[in-house]
Write a protein that holds these residues in place. Structure first.
Motif, PDB file in Angstrom:
ATOM      1  N   PRO A  24       0.816  -1.205   0.000  1.00  0.00           N
ATOM      2  CA  PRO A  24       0.000   0.000   0.000  1.00  0.00           C
ATOM      3  C   PRO A  24       0.852   1.259   0.000  1.00  0.00           C
ATOM      4  O   PRO A  24       1.970   1.267   0.498  1.00  0.00           O
ATOM      5  CB  PRO A  24      -0.804  -0.113   1.299  1.00  0.00           C
ATOM      6  N   VAL A  25       0.303   2.298  -0.576  1.00  0.00           N
ATOM      7  CA  VAL A  25       0.993   3.574  -0.617  1.00  0.00           C
ATOM      8  C   VAL A  25       0.972   4.187   0.779  1.00  0.00           C
ATOM      9  O   VAL A  25      -0.059   4.239   1.425  1.00  0.00           O
ATOM     10  CB  VAL A  25       0.301   4.533  -1.606  1.00  0.00           C
ATOM     11  N   ASP A 172     -17.439   9.201   9.116  1.00  0.00           N
ATOM     12  CA  ASP A 172     -16.107   9.352   8.519  1.00  0.00           C
ATOM     13  C   ASP A 172     -15.986   8.704   7.152  1.00  0.00           C
ATOM     14  O   ASP A 172     -14.918   8.742   6.537  1.00  0.00           O
ATOM     15  CB  ASP A 172     -15.041   8.728   9.439  1.00  0.00           C
ATOM     16  N   ARG A 173     -17.046   8.084   6.680  1.00  0.00           N
ATOM     17  CA  ARG A 173     -16.925   7.246   5.482  1.00  0.00           C
ATOM     18  C   ARG A 173     -16.420   8.025   4.276  1.00  0.00           C
ATOM     19  O   ARG A 173     -15.495   7.591   3.594  1.00  0.00           O
ATOM     20  CB  ARG A 173     -18.271   6.596   5.174  1.00  0.00           C
ATOM     21  N   ALA A 174     -17.018   9.177   4.005  1.00  0.00           N
ATOM     22  CA  ALA A 174     -16.597   9.947   2.828  1.00  0.00           C
ATOM     23  C   ALA A 174     -15.188  10.485   3.010  1.00  0.00           C
ATOM     24  O   ALA A 174     -14.377  10.486   2.074  1.00  0.00           O
ATOM     25  CB  ALA A 174     -17.579  11.093   2.573  1.00  0.00           C
ATOM     26  N   SER A 181      -8.518   3.704  -0.465  1.00  0.00           N
ATOM     27  CA  SER A 181      -7.969   3.429  -1.792  1.00  0.00           C
ATOM     28  C   SER A 181      -6.459   3.261  -1.739  1.00  0.00           C
ATOM     29  O   SER A 181      -5.883   2.425  -2.446  1.00  0.00           O
ATOM     30  CB  SER A 181      -8.332   4.565  -2.754  1.00  0.00           C
ATOM     31  N   GLU A 182      -5.793   4.063  -0.906  1.00  0.00           N
ATOM     32  CA  GLU A 182      -4.337   3.978  -0.784  1.00  0.00           C
ATOM     33  C   GLU A 182      -3.899   2.689  -0.107  1.00  0.00           C
ATOM     34  O   GLU A 182      -2.913   2.063  -0.514  1.00  0.00           O
ATOM     35  CB  GLU A 182      -3.814   5.175   0.011  1.00  0.00           C
ATOM     36  N   ALA A 190     -16.000  -1.501  -5.333  1.00  0.00           N
ATOM     37  CA  ALA A 190     -17.147  -2.094  -4.640  1.00  0.00           C
ATOM     38  C   ALA A 190     -16.715  -2.781  -3.349  1.00  0.00           C
ATOM     39  O   ALA A 190     -17.388  -2.680  -2.315  1.00  0.00           O
ATOM     40  CB  ALA A 190     -17.856  -3.086  -5.555  1.00  0.00           C
ATOM     41  N   ASN A 191     -15.581  -3.488  -3.401  1.00  0.00           N
ATOM     42  CA  ASN A 191     -15.078  -4.143  -2.200  1.00  0.00           C
ATOM     43  C   ASN A 191     -14.702  -3.127  -1.133  1.00  0.00           C
ATOM     44  O   ASN A 191     -15.001  -3.305   0.052  1.00  0.00           O
ATOM     45  CB  ASN A 191     -13.850  -4.992  -2.531  1.00  0.00           C
ATOM     46  N   ARG A 192     -14.035  -2.046  -1.553  1.00  0.00           N
ATOM     47  CA  ARG A 192     -13.650  -1.019  -0.581  1.00  0.00           C
ATOM     48  C   ARG A 192     -14.887  -0.355   0.017  1.00  0.00           C
ATOM     49  O   ARG A 192     -14.923  -0.058   1.215  1.00  0.00           O
ATOM     50  CB  ARG A 192     -12.736   0.019  -1.238  1.00  0.00           C
ATOM     51  N   ALA A 193     -15.885  -0.100  -0.804  1.00  0.00           N
ATOM     52  CA  ALA A 193     -17.115   0.498  -0.291  1.00  0.00           C
ATOM     53  C   ALA A 193     -17.780  -0.418   0.726  1.00  0.00           C
ATOM     54  O   ALA A 193     -18.327   0.048   1.737  1.00  0.00           O
ATOM     55  CB  ALA A 193     -18.071   0.791  -1.448  1.00  0.00           C
ATOM     56  N   MET A 194     -17.709  -1.717   0.493  1.00  0.00           N
ATOM     57  CA  MET A 194     -18.271  -2.670   1.442  1.00  0.00           C
ATOM     58  C   MET A 194     -17.558  -2.577   2.791  1.00  0.00           C
ATOM     59  O   MET A 194     -18.192  -2.588   3.845  1.00  0.00           O
ATOM     60  CB  MET A 194     -18.146  -4.086   0.891  1.00  0.00           C
TER      61      MET A 194
END
Length: 310
Positions: A24-25, A172-174, A181-182, A190-194
């Motif tokens: 990860p970055v 804090d989601r947004a 993402s980083e 979609a997976n990250r949103a889950m």
């Protein structure tokens, strides 16, 4: 209590035990907050906080969430310890596709860290300064304990980490979208949103990424803990997700006294669990071993662990 552990991060909807992850970055400076924090917690966040406060109280009333580390009412033998190690170290509970689902149940090769673990705790903007201070103290103390019992270097850092612990709330989601993402670049949006929008019955989780080779060393881990949790439930999440991120990625209903069990009897790492971590990082076991190859070594390690405790 329902948690998701043992998630091995992969690409898109593949089986998560068979995907190589990119590191990860990790920016040099703290990630800027994308959106300002509301003046007060949203009604949704406040409702979640009440839900978990009530849940913790219900569990305590039932005599669950024990913090004694295991006692004379929970004896175990070396054979039981060896069995529990095999179930927690060589199997996985979940994988990520379009949603969390049970893994195939097939044993995997032994995976663990071969570099120092550097735990970095990060907070969503809704987490108050005093709570941040308390959470950092919890993780700092637990990292020291993990280093002691495993014999592997484990520490906390405010710089570059390879084990990220995200404490985030509903509000804090947004703001945390960029950070997700980083840290999880090979998961689909979609997976990250889950992961950012966990169902209420999923309290915390850890995503462990390892090399897709016959020697699956752990490359990184990301634990997610809800900011709305009350004190003991919060600490329980830190203990379980960080401990599982060390390589004991599965739960077993037979493991007792243990936090690697979905029955919620124990809230915090037990002396039994310390033995499992010590076994995992024993030099006689090596990354990439199969369960069959490791079995006689595991039996020997378990006997040694119990004789040392006498």
């Amino acid at each position: 209590m329902k948690r998701a552990q043992g998630l091995i991060a992969g690409i898109a909807a593949c089986t998560l035990t068979a995907c190589e992850m990119v590191q990860p970055v990790e920016p040099l400076a703290p990630t800027p907050v994308a959106l300002p924090l509301p003046a007060a917690p949203s009604a949704e966040s406040a409702g979640i906080r009440r839900y978990y406060a009530n849940l913790q109280q219900d569990l305590l009333v039932q005599g669950l969430m024990r913090t004694d580390g295991g006692g004379p009412d929970a004896p175990y033998t070396s054979d039981m310890l060896a069995r529990n190690f095999a179930r927690t170290a060589f199997y996985e509970e979940h994988e990520i596709g379009d949603r969390l689902k049970n893994s195939s149940g097939v044993s995997r090769r032994l995976a663990r860290w071969d570099v120092p673990v550097r735990i970095k705790v990060e907070f969503g903007p809704s987490v108050e300064p005093e709570q941040r201070k308390a959470d950092r103290a919890t993780v700092n103390g637990f990292a020291s304990r993990l280093a002691r019992v495993s014999g592997h270097p484990v520490s906390t850092t405010v710089g570059r980490g390879n084990f990220h612990v995200l404490v985030v709330g509903q509000d804090d989601r947004a703001a945390m979208t960029q950070r997700f993402s980083e840290l999880l670049p090979n998961l689909t949006a979609a997976n990250r949103a889950m992961l950012q929008n966990l169902p209420r019955d999923l309290h915390c989780l850890v995503v462990v990424s390892h090399a897709d080779t016959e020697t699956p060393r752990i490359l990184s881990a990301v634990a997610i803990v809800r900011a709305e949790h009350p004190d003991l439930l919060r600490k329980s999440c830190f203990h379980e997700e960080i401990a599982q991120g060390m390589g004991l990625v599965n739960d077993s209903p037979q493991a007792r006294p243990s936090i690697f069990n979905d029955d919620d009897e124990y809230a915090l790492l037990t002396t039994h669990d310390e033995k499992l971590l010590s076994m995992l990082y024993d030099s006689r076991l090596s990354i990439g071993m199969t369960e069959e190859t490791a079995r006689p070594i595991i039996r020997q390690l378990a006997r040694e662990q119990l004789s040392q405790a006498l």
